[in-house]
Write a protein that holds these residues in place. Structure first.
Motif, short mmCIF file in Angstrom:
data_model
loop_
_atom_site.label_atom_id
_atom_site.label_comp_id
_atom_site.label_asym_id
_atom_site.label_seq_id
_atom_site.Cartn_x
_atom_site.Cartn_y
_atom_site.Cartn_z
N HIS A 1 19.73 81.98 4.40
CA HIS A 1 19.82 81.33 3.10
C HIS A 1 19.05 80.01 3.16
O HIS A 1 19.60 78.95 3.46
CB HIS A 1 21.31 81.09 2.80
CG HIS A 1 21.59 80.62 1.43
ND1 HIS A 1 21.30 81.35 0.30
CD2 HIS A 1 22.16 79.46 0.97
CE1 HIS A 1 21.69 80.68 -0.77
NE2 HIS A 1 22.21 79.53 -0.39
N VAL A 2 17.76 80.05 2.87
CA VAL A 2 16.94 78.85 2.97
C VAL A 2 15.82 78.89 1.95
O VAL A 2 15.28 79.96 1.64
CB VAL A 2 16.37 78.67 4.40
CG1 VAL A 2 15.48 79.84 4.76
CG2 VAL A 2 15.62 77.36 4.55
N GLY A 3 15.49 77.73 1.39
CA GLY A 3 14.41 77.64 0.41
C GLY A 3 13.25 76.82 0.93
O GLY A 3 13.28 76.29 2.04
N VAL A 4 12.22 76.70 0.09
CA VAL A 4 11.02 75.94 0.43
C VAL A 4 10.76 74.94 -0.69
O VAL A 4 10.94 75.24 -1.87
CB VAL A 4 9.79 76.86 0.60
CG1 VAL A 4 8.52 76.04 0.82
CG2 VAL A 4 10.00 77.84 1.73
N SER B 1 13.61 82.78 -6.86
CA SER B 1 13.13 82.02 -8.01
C SER B 1 12.02 81.10 -7.52
O SER B 1 12.17 80.43 -6.49
CB SER B 1 14.26 81.21 -8.63
OG SER B 1 13.75 80.22 -9.50
N ILE B 2 10.89 81.07 -8.26
CA ILE B 2 9.76 80.23 -7.87
C ILE B 2 9.32 79.40 -9.09
O ILE B 2 9.10 79.94 -10.17
CB ILE B 2 8.58 81.07 -7.36
CG1 ILE B 2 9.03 82.04 -6.25
CG2 ILE B 2 7.46 80.18 -6.86
CD1 ILE B 2 7.94 82.98 -5.78
N GLY B 3 9.18 78.12 -8.92
CA GLY B 3 8.73 77.24 -9.99
C GLY B 3 8.50 75.84 -9.40
O GLY B 3 8.72 75.64 -8.21
N THR B 4 8.00 74.94 -10.18
CA THR B 4 8.03 74.91 -11.61
C THR B 4 6.73 74.29 -12.10
O THR B 4 5.88 73.89 -11.29
CB THR B 4 9.24 74.13 -12.13
OG1 THR B 4 9.27 74.14 -13.55
CG2 THR B 4 9.28 72.72 -11.61
N ILE C 1 10.70 77.39 -3.84
CA ILE C 1 10.93 78.82 -3.61
C ILE C 1 12.40 78.93 -3.20
O ILE C 1 12.78 78.46 -2.12
CB ILE C 1 10.00 79.38 -2.53
CG1 ILE C 1 8.54 79.15 -2.91
CG2 ILE C 1 10.27 80.87 -2.29
CD1 ILE C 1 7.54 79.60 -1.84
N ILE C 2 13.22 79.50 -4.07
CA ILE C 2 14.67 79.38 -3.94
C ILE C 2 15.31 80.76 -3.84
O ILE C 2 15.09 81.62 -4.71
CB ILE C 2 15.26 78.64 -5.16
CG1 ILE C 2 14.58 77.27 -5.33
CG2 ILE C 2 16.77 78.47 -5.01
CD1 ILE C 2 14.92 76.59 -6.63
#
Length: 591
Positions: free
Chosen positions: A293-296, A315-318, A307-308
């Protein structure tokens, strides 16, 4: 606080009760706006023992508050602006949500910030995050998230294999948190309702009532005389009925709709709010390889790239672009989507394409413009939000961000009450939202729940993250009808009971409410929920009182919304995208 349901029946009762008010027997506070700040303001006022009402034109969180990055964070970028006070406040609110007020809804999330320059990046970014961690430390309190750490190139490869490791020489890993923004708003509104607040969605404010207007030649003259605002006239968008609601204090919490409401109130001056569009895309979880469970997080030339991980998808944004079209109908364009893909591919090992995109959303940030603050203006200003007296009996709050919603709500209610606040302090810092009290006990029972009902660990964890200690209410429904414990076809893993509960207890009135905000099916499956319609309708139609004609209208309305958003994603301009969405937006009046 006992959990009370939001339903079609409670909505009807709320409108009847609010219509029964008068200048002699008004509400203490009426909140206009059902986003995160409006719902929080209603909750805040209710914790003070006040008689409270909330009206919202659309569904709860249908605007900006369901279209954010879904993060609860201090805001690293504000450190670059040297806004230490704001970062400290946001970190305090983040930790309060994690530890006490909403531990079921808000989860800690590690992010890796990859480095390209060995010495410069580690020194510059590392010093910033060190300060970020230090600002969240409070004497005698345990941190709800770990301190940051540096990752070597090899450790970064293990932690997030999906990055382009030829480009990055290592990373820094730090913690913030994430939340389902729409469910946070719904839970705030339901928590307010459980303390006695009257909540009515699909209720349009069409006039601001002025003292003495009936005895004046016209309402404009009354406004010109600075006559006190005594409430609003509304139109029930479900029936078309006009109602009058009287209140001692009316609070405007309308975000990017602030200007529109100020015009309706005919105030000579007020808050100036501009709109900036931010978009996100979703792609399947298996398209990006990562450890647990890790984002960027990285910076782009215009915004921040997130990058979630969000369950079965990313989910990628924004983006951050000025919005000049109808504020009711923001939508991502082909250019927006390509921009996000381009910047994601710049950091990922394997490129993503348009074929990988399974969902999108666009939200409008309310950007508060500077206001005069001399003695002739009654206002309270911070860097992020402002509270202002627009007229006697009418106050407004605007600006801010999701993380600091509680502070904004407390500020505007305290400001609106003025001298009336004696002995009525806010309790929102101490009172958990519904589902938060006793959450840890149910979290400990996760293995037992999964074994009893044949649910995977992933499903049980998702249910706990949505309902917390309210989960027994859903389990009771499943015990009555075991079929409700099965997945609803076409919903990407959601259980049938979740839709029934949303219709009975979470204020959902329409198919769009169920598939886009009570759940996020609209963003989680490639057909945006069209394949789930029949199954969901079968589950909720009896609870919502839909006959065959109503079912047909719901299907047609939701199909039009999906098709319009898909068409908007192929356009080349905001104007085209907004026009397509506007044309398809359902009018629930007199349904």
């Amino acid at each position: 606080m006992r959990a009370e349901p939001l339903s079609t029946e409670t909505r009807r009762e709320a409108l009847e009760a609010m219509a029964g008010t008068s200048p002699e027997d008004p509400l203490d506070v009426l909140v206009v706006g059902g986003g995160v700040v409006g719902a929080a303001a209603a909750f805040d006022a209710a914790t003070r023992g006040l008689r409270v009402g909330l009206v919202e034109l659309q569904d709860l969180a249908q605007g900006t508050s369901s279209r954010s990055s879904k993060l609860v964070h201090g805001g690293l970028r504000y450190l670059q602006m040297l806004d230490f006070k704001l970062v400290s406040e946001a970190l305090r609110e983040r930790d309060l949500l994690l530890k006490h007020t909403a531990p079921h809804l808000v989860r800690a999330l590690p992010f890796v910030f990859p480095f390209e320059k060995r010495v410069l990046d580690r020194a510059f970014i590392g010093s910033g995050v060190s300060l970020y961690d230090a600002m969240s430390m409070r004497p005698g309190e345990k941190r709800p998230v770990p301190f940051h750490r540096h990752l070597s190139r090899a450790r970064l490869r293990q932690r997030f294999p999906g990055l382009d490791h030829d480009k990055f020489i290592g990373a820094l890993e730090y913690y913030d948190a994430q939340v389902d923004d729409a469910r946070l708003v719904m839970t705030l509104a339901r928590s307010a309702h459980s303390l006695g607040a009257l909540v009515a969605t699909r209720t349009e404010v069409i006039e601001y009532l002025r003292a003495g207007a009936a005895d004046t030649a016209d309402a404009e003259a009354a406004a010109a005389e600075d006559a006190p605002v005594q409430g609003v006239a509304v139109r029930d968008r479900e029936t078309g009925e006009r109602l009058e609601i009287h209140a001692r204090e009316t609070v405007l919490a309308a975000g990017v709709w602030t200007g529109r409401q100020q015009e309706a109130a005919e105030v000579p001056s007020g808050l100036k709010v501009l709109a900036s569009k931010g978009i996100h895309i979703t792609v399947p979880k298996d398209r990006i390889s990562a450890d647990d469970h890790v984002g960027v997080i990285t910076q782009t030339e215009k915004s921040v790239l997130f990058i979630i991980p969000m369950g079965r998808y990313w989910s990628i944004g924004t983006t951050d672009t000025a919005w000049h079209e109808d504020i009711d109908t923001p939508a991502p364009t082909a250019e927006d989507i390509d921009y996000v893909l381009e910047h994601a591919n710049a950091v990922l090992e394997s490129d993503l394409s348009r074929d990988d995109v399974i969902g999108t959303w666009a939200g409008l940030r309310p950007l508060l413009q500077p206001v005069e603050t001399d003695e002739s203006k009654s206002s309270k200003v911070s860097r992020e939000h402002t509270v202002m007296r627009l007229a006697p009996g009418l106050s407004a709050v605007a600006g801010g961000k999701l993380t600091t919603y509680r502070v904004m709500a407390e500020d505007v209610i305290t400001f609106a009450l003025g001298d009336r606040q004696v002995h009525r302090e806010s309790l929102t810092h101490a009172m958990p939202l519904l589902g938060g009290q006793g959450y840890s006990e149910w979290e400990a029972r996760a293995p037992e729940i999964g074994q009893t009902h044949g649910w995977s660990d992933e499903t049980v964890d998702r249910l706990l993250n949505r309902y917390g200690s309210l989960l027994p209410e859903l389990l009771a429904l499943v015990e009555e009808d075991p079929a409700l414990g099965e997945e609803a076809p076409g919903t990407g893993g959601h259980l049938r009971v979740e839709f029934l509960y949303a219709a009975r207890a979470e204020g959902a009135l329409h198919l769009e409410d169920l598939l886009e905000r009570r759940t996020r099916v609209f963003h989680e499956v490639p057909d945006r929920g069209l394949g789930a319609m029949d199954a969901v309708i079968e589950i909720v139609a009896p609870a919502l009182g839909w006959d065959e004609a109503a079912v047909a209208r719901e299907k047609q309305a939701f199909t039009q919304v999906v098709e319009a958003h898909l068409a908007a994603e192929r356009t080349t301009s905001d104007a085209e995208a907004a026009a397509l969405v506007a044309e398809a937006t359902p009018d629930y009046l007199a349904r």
